[in-house]
Write a protein that holds these residues in place. Structure first.
Motif: not given
Length: 1248
Positions: A627-629, A656-657, A663-672
């Motif tokens: 998912v992360e990649s 895909w979400a 944790q992966e959703i949170s990581k993507a959220y902080h980046k965006v």
């Protein structure tokens, strides 16, 4: 009820007695209500009519003519009774039965009052409870109704059948089945038995046999709708009687009997009750023993369908016994397959498809273990179908044969042995599929669509991995050079779900697409654009099939293939959509397969499913690690594509979400979020930079996609980020709009806890920088905040009213709709109760007013304050908002408030501003439609003159609007009341004109035979939106003038020219024809042969070997195309349209569609004679016949007429100069004038 009575009241002056008497009776009853002060309720009407009926019967006035009182009383009782409360009917049951039940014998000869009586009893039966249904009079009345179901009059019979069906479908509570159901079943069984045995008594107009058949037909028409409501134990005897009905020899009766048998058997299978399954062997035997003639196109379809449904029911009840009858039933149905009737062949194919569903695993195992020449039933069926494709007798049955093959493929989707991946369809039907594929590539084959259906079914069942080995694509240049026919038609079929693994696509189609892509690049480099386009299309079709391999595959994505897919997303825009669609399907199907029930998963595996639940769970676990990649790839692609192309990318991100961990959703959220803050800051410093605005809105779109997957802390932080001046007052419209949208979605998620009053205070400070594009989303946010307002803090609502009211006048339709919804939401909040602290409202603190209790009336007062606005725009918006509130809360607002609103808005009709008047007319229209008539009737004296003042104003369609309002008023209040309120004689002419127009329209409909009521909305009318829009804007007469006669609709041309052409042999020049093999490819239908095929004229020219272009000769010689074109131009048939307009036999249509034949004038006769000579001459020249043509009368001087002379212009055309002898001219009338010079030796010159 009021609408139904309103249609009767205007008929007091009708010349028809059956219309005038009910209207007079209704007016008399209502006058009594008015004198006694009784409310016009259904109970009051019912009681008054019962009293009137009792008085009529006591007077022994039993006349049942059109103008008598008794039919009128029954008519009004039937109209009112459905609206009477059930307890009222139950308490007056004895009175009703004593008055109406004795009338049945006398009503039998009079159909109209009898239908009224049946409608009345329908309401009576619906109102009775379980104990009252056992009253002898009630049971006797129901028996009378049952007998009326056999009445020879269609309308009476239909009304009685509807009564029985509705009574049985509405049993008294708490029963699930009506007590009369068993009695009805016994009566139907007995009556059918009498009809089949012919014991019914004779009638005066029919023989015994025809009377029995007609009675049976009526019984079957009653039986069909009540089948689901009959007891289960009543089905077997009815089935036995149905099997005897075809003996009567009536085709329609036989068809109906077999059709109902099919419904009975299908219902037993679908419901799972298997009622009457013990009778299925006898039913099968009876049906098989009475086959219809093969030429009977009426009974045969129903007969074969009954066989198919009987076998399905037999299969569900006893598979082993059904297998024993399988081959016999198949042969019986197959024997009808040579029928010439298309619908019969279709029914046979469907019946054979039903039989294919009865194939069991033992039958398949027996067929697989045998050779191709085995004797098992399944092998015999496949061999028979294969031979039929080459048989001349089945040439016209090719599409139906293909349907049978598709059914066999679908029902052989099972594994013969556990642990093997080979399906029964692959082992048994692959040679047949290969044969159909070979027929598909033949140029003269006419059923390519049906063949595509078979091959597509084979791909769905067997999979392309197996099918392509037997039916290769042959798309490489080497295959073309070897003479192998390409099969590119297989590529579009790959997109459907199939069991082939994803690895086959990687190993076969990816290298194939790379080779074709290289050929495309080579063709583009060498300037062969057409060839390059062909390779490009093939590459796109290959990757369009990628989604078919992603339906829950047994294997997962490999790292190398994932890298290839990401490169395609970055570098190949044309392939981006199919790749994204495949990745989306991969996740959705894997999740669905991993969550399926264990029992269903086991059944799917046995039936040939490609993936088990455990394999799907393993695939999901592997995809979670990717998912992360993939998020990084999707986010980059989302930011690189245009705004219009982000939809599919966003859908894939959302899918895909679902796999991602928090944790992966949170990581993507902080980046965006960090990216959003940076770009928002850049946009603040450089507000006119389109790049910064585009990136900022892109990050907001990503945040909207991630919203459903965020945790509560992240939701709260995002809410605070968006609830700032930088976002909601940004100069860019897109940033503002998305900011409000994010806030609204966060609120709707329920994951955020906010201070509603503080939020309103902040939002109030952002109104100065509000963009028009963001108003819709702001209204949505405000509507979601309203329910959270505390009941003690409702002072917020008055500050929001002006903004919401003005929003109803926004140019955007969506913004207006949301503004109306916001106004309604505030009204609901106020109607819930609470306290409005007026001193907290802006602008009212200095008045020292006290608190007010929240209510809908208080809210209406607040909204009505906008009527004192300074601009017409505000006043008009307030009137529109009040109209919406009146429509929504008409049952809650008290009558005094409604009266005050109506009288206030009535004043605005006299305004000089058209915008205000337009809104006021909309309110008046809605009020007449919605408000009680008693509330509006006292104001007709003011309303009618105010409307008449705009009745001649054409601007803004005011005239049409006012006219339609008057039409509604006349229907609501009656003609007399509206006309008396008009006052002036000049003004009343408008109403007289409206009345005449409606009467003319009604007479026209009567002449045309259309039995439509004048109040009925036309069937073709399209609703404008919700109920409020339909009332406010909908009209059957606005923007149209009913004085003008409507043109009659022309024939729709629904009948297909040529009909069923059948088939014939195709002549292939000098090629010998083998009638014993391959007959399917040598048959064609007449329609397909006459159809002009594309490129058929191009075959007559030579083509350049290098460029492939056509070479057209440049000499003056006529080509075949030019010759054919000139022949077509001279074709006499081409002048058929002109002759229909000008000749004696022609005609024209008037504005109302009526035919008007041309007059038989001398001019037309002369033109016809001239045209006939030309046609005859052409015919003689071309055909060389010896028939002499009739010469027309020769005109004076015809032999001397010059070919190129101009002559004098006369009424009939140009008369050329001519030399004319005097001796010839003397024989004509003296009135003939000859113009010219004489050059003859024996004639004297004559001057003009």
């Amino acid at each position: 009820m009021e609408d139904a009575l309103a249609k009767i009241r205007p008929h007091t002056s009708s010349s028809l007695p059956h219309q005038k008497t009910p209207s007079d009776l209704l007016h008399a009853l209502e006058s009594t209500f008015t004198e006694k002060g009784t409310d016009r309720t259904p109970t009051a009407y019912f009681a008054a009519l019962i009293t009137t009926l009792d008085g009529t019967l006591q007077k022994k006035d039993l006349s049942l003519g059109d103008g008598n009182v008794l039919p009128a009383e029954l008519y009004l009782l039937a109209l009112v009774s459905p609206f009477v409360p059930h307890p009222v009917i139950q308490s007056n049951l004895n009175t009703l039965l004593s008055l109406t039940a004795p009338l049945f014998p006398s009503l039998t000869e009079h159909a109209p009052p009898l239908r009224s009586q049946l409608t009345l009893y329908n309401s009576i039966f619906h109102a009775l409870d379980r104990s009252q249904l056992d009253v002898p009079t009630v049971r006797q009345s129901f028996a009378t109704v049952l007998q009326l179901c056999l009445d020879p009059r269609p309308k009476v019979r239909k009304r009685a059948a509807e009564l029985v069906s509705e009574v049985l479908s509405n049993p008294p509570s708490p029963l699930l089945r009506h007590p009369y159901a068993e009695r009805v079943a016994e009566w139907i069984q007995t009556s059918l038995h009498q009809a089949s045995s012919g014991v019914l008594p004779k009638t005066k107009s029919a023989t015994k046999e025809s009377s029995s058949a007609d009675t049976a037909i009526h019984l079957l028409a009653l039986l069909r709708p009540i089948l689901p409501n009959l007891p289960l134990d009543a089905i077997p005897p009815i089935t036995a009687v149905l099997l005897t009905l075809p003996r009567l020899g009536n085709p329609y009766l036989s068809q109906s009997a077999y059709s109902i048998l099919s419904d009975l058997l299908s219902a037993s299978v679908n419901s799972g009750t298997h009622s009457g399954t013990e009778q299925i062997p006898a039913v099968l035997s009876a049906i098989l023993s009475s086959p219809p003639p093969k030429s009977d196109t009426t009974v045969t379809p129903s007969w074969v369908r009954a066989l198919g449904d009987a076998m399905l029911a037999y299969h569900s009840a006893d598979q082993e016994a059904c297998t024993g009858e399988f081959q016999k039933v198949w042969r019986s149905i197959w024997s009808f397959f040579e029928a010439s009737h298309a619908q019969t062949r279709k029914a046979i194919a469907e019946a054979l498809g039903s039989l294919a569903q009865c194939i069991t695993l033992p039958m398949v195992q027996a067929a697989v273990n045998e050779s191709q020449s085995g004797k098992s039933p399944l092998r015999g069926i496949i061999t028979q179908t294969t031979k039929a494709l080459d048989s001349l007798a089945y040439a016209q049955t090719i599409p139906e044969l293909f349907y049978v093959v598709s059914s066999l493929l679908l029902n052989l989707n099972m594994r013969v042995e556990d642990g093997q991946s080979t399906l029964a369809a692959e082992k048994l039907l692959m040679p047949l599929v290969q044969k159909i594929a070979d027929l598909r590539i033949q140029k003269n084959f006419d059923h390519k669509e049906a063949a595509d259906t078979v091959i597509s079914t084979a791909i769905r069942v067997i999979g392309p991995a197996v099918l392509i080995q037997a039916i290769p694509l042959n798309l490489d240049p080497e295959d073309r050079q070897a003479g192998r026919e390409p099969r590119a038609f297989l590529l579009p079929m790959l997109a459907q779900p199939h069991p082939s693994p994803l690895g086959h696509f990687v190993s076969y189609f990816v290298p194939l697409s790379e080779r074709m892509f290289n050929l495309q690049q080579k063709a583009e480099a060498e300037g062969r654009d057409s060839e390059a386009k062909v390779w490009s299309v093939l590459v796109s079709q290959v990757w369009a099939g990628f989604a078919g391999y992603c339906h829950a595959p047994a294997d997962a994505l490999t790292p190398a293939f994932s890298q290839l897919l990401s490169q395609l997303l970055y570098l190949q825009p044309d392939l981006r959509v199919p790749v994204l669609k495949g990745l989306k399907v991969l996740v959705e199907s894997s999740l669905a397969a991993s969550q399926i029930d264990p029992e269903k998963a086991t059944q799917t595996s046995v039936a040939g499913g490609a993936v088990t639940r455990e394999e799907a769970a393993q695939n999901v676990a592997f995809l979670r690690t990717q998912v992360e990649s993939w998020f990084a790839v999707f986010f980059n692609v989302f930011g690189s594509v245009d705004r219009e192309s982000r939809g599919i990318v966003g859908d894939v991100i959302s899918v895909w979400a679902n796999l991602a961990d928090p944790q992966e959703i949170s990581k993507a959220y902080h980046k965006v979020t960090e990216l959003f803050r940076q770009n928002l800051q850049n946009l603040t410093t450089a507000p006119h930079s389109p790049q910064n605005a585009s990136v900022t809105t892109m990050t907001q779109d990503l945040l909207i996609l991630l919203l459903p997957f965020l945790e509560a802390p992240e939701v709260s932080s995002l809410f605070q980020i968006c609830l700032t001046e930088k976002v909601l007052c940004c100069k860019d419209n897109g940033v503002q709009k998305r900011g409000y949208k994010v806030l609204a979605k966060l609120l709707s998620s329920g994951k955020v806890q906010i201070d509603t009053l503080a939020t309103f205070q902040k939002l109030d400070g952002f109104t100065t920088g509000l963009s028009p594009a963001a108003k819709k989303d702001r209204f949505v946010l405000l509507a979601q905040l309203i329910p959270g307002i505390p009941s003690t803090c409702l002072y917020v609502i008055p500050s929001l009213i002006p903004e919401a009211v003005l929003g109803t006048k926004e140019p955007s339709e969506k913004a207006r709709s949301v503004a109306f919804e916001l106004i309604v939401v505030m009204g609901r909040k106020m109607s819930e109760g609470g306290v409005v602290k007026r001193q907290m409202v802006d602008g009212m603190d200095e008045d020292g007013v006290s608190e007010a209790n929240a209510s809908i009336n208080e809210y209406m007062t607040m909204v009505a304050g906008g009527l004192a606005g300074a601009t017409p725009h505000m006043i008009s918006a307030t009137v529109t908002a009040i109209s919406r509130l009146i429509f929504e809360f008409k049952d809650t607002i008290d009558s005094q408030m409604q009266t005050e609103i109506f009288t206030t808005l009535l004043v605005f009709l006299s305004s000089s501003n058209r915008e205000i008047v337009k809104s006021s007319l909309g309110y008046i229209k809605l009020a007449i439609h919605t408000l009680p008539a008693d509330l509006l009737r006292p104001h007709l004296g003011d309303l009618v003159p105010a409307l008449l003042a705009w009745s001649h104003d054409h601007k803004n369609h005011f005239k049409e609007k006012v006219r339609h309002i008057f039409e509604r008023m006349i229907r609501r209040f009656g003609w007399n009341d509206v006309y008396q309120a008009a006052g002036e004689a000049v003004a009343s002419k408008v109403l007289v004109n409206i009345k005449k127009r409606k009467e003319r329209a009604k007479r026209r409909k009567t002449r045309e035979g259309e039995a439509e009521d004048e109040d009925e909305v036309p069937a073709g009318k399209v609703a404008t939106g919700g109920a409020f829009e339909d009332v406010l804007y909908g009209s059957e007469s606005e923007l149209g003038d009913s004085d003008e006669e409507e043109q009659a609709p022309r024939g729709s041309g629904s009948k297909r020219k040529g009909g069923d052409h059948g088939v014939r042999l195709r002549a292939d020049d000098d090629e010998p024809m083998d009638l014993l093999q391959g007959a399917a490819s040598r048959m064609t239908n007449s329609a397909a042969e006459r159809r002009r095929k594309p490129g058929q004229d191009a075959n007559r020219f030579k083509s350049d070997a290098e460029s492939g272009k056509l070479v057209i000769p440049a000499d003056d010689s006529d080509s075949d195309i030019e010759v054919s074109a000139r022949k077509a131009a001279k074709d006499v048939a081409g002048s058929a349209y002109r002759e229909s307009l000008t000749s004696v036999d022609g005609f024209a249509r008037g504005p109302n569609g009526r035919v008007k034949f041309n007059k038989d004038t001398k001019k037309r006769r002369r033109e016809n004679e001239d045209d006939g000579d030309v046609e005859m001459a052409d015919a003689e020249t071309s055909a060389g016949t010896k028939k002499t043509k009739r010469r027309s009368d020769v005109k004076l001087g015809h032999e001397f007429k010059a070919k190129r002379a101009g002559g004098d212009v006369k009424k009939g055309g140009v008369d050329p100069y001519a030399y004319l002898p005097l001796s010839q001219a003397a024989k004509k009338k003296a009135a003939i004038k000859v113009v010219g010079l004489l050059g003859s030796d024996d004639a004297d010159p004559v001057s003009p």
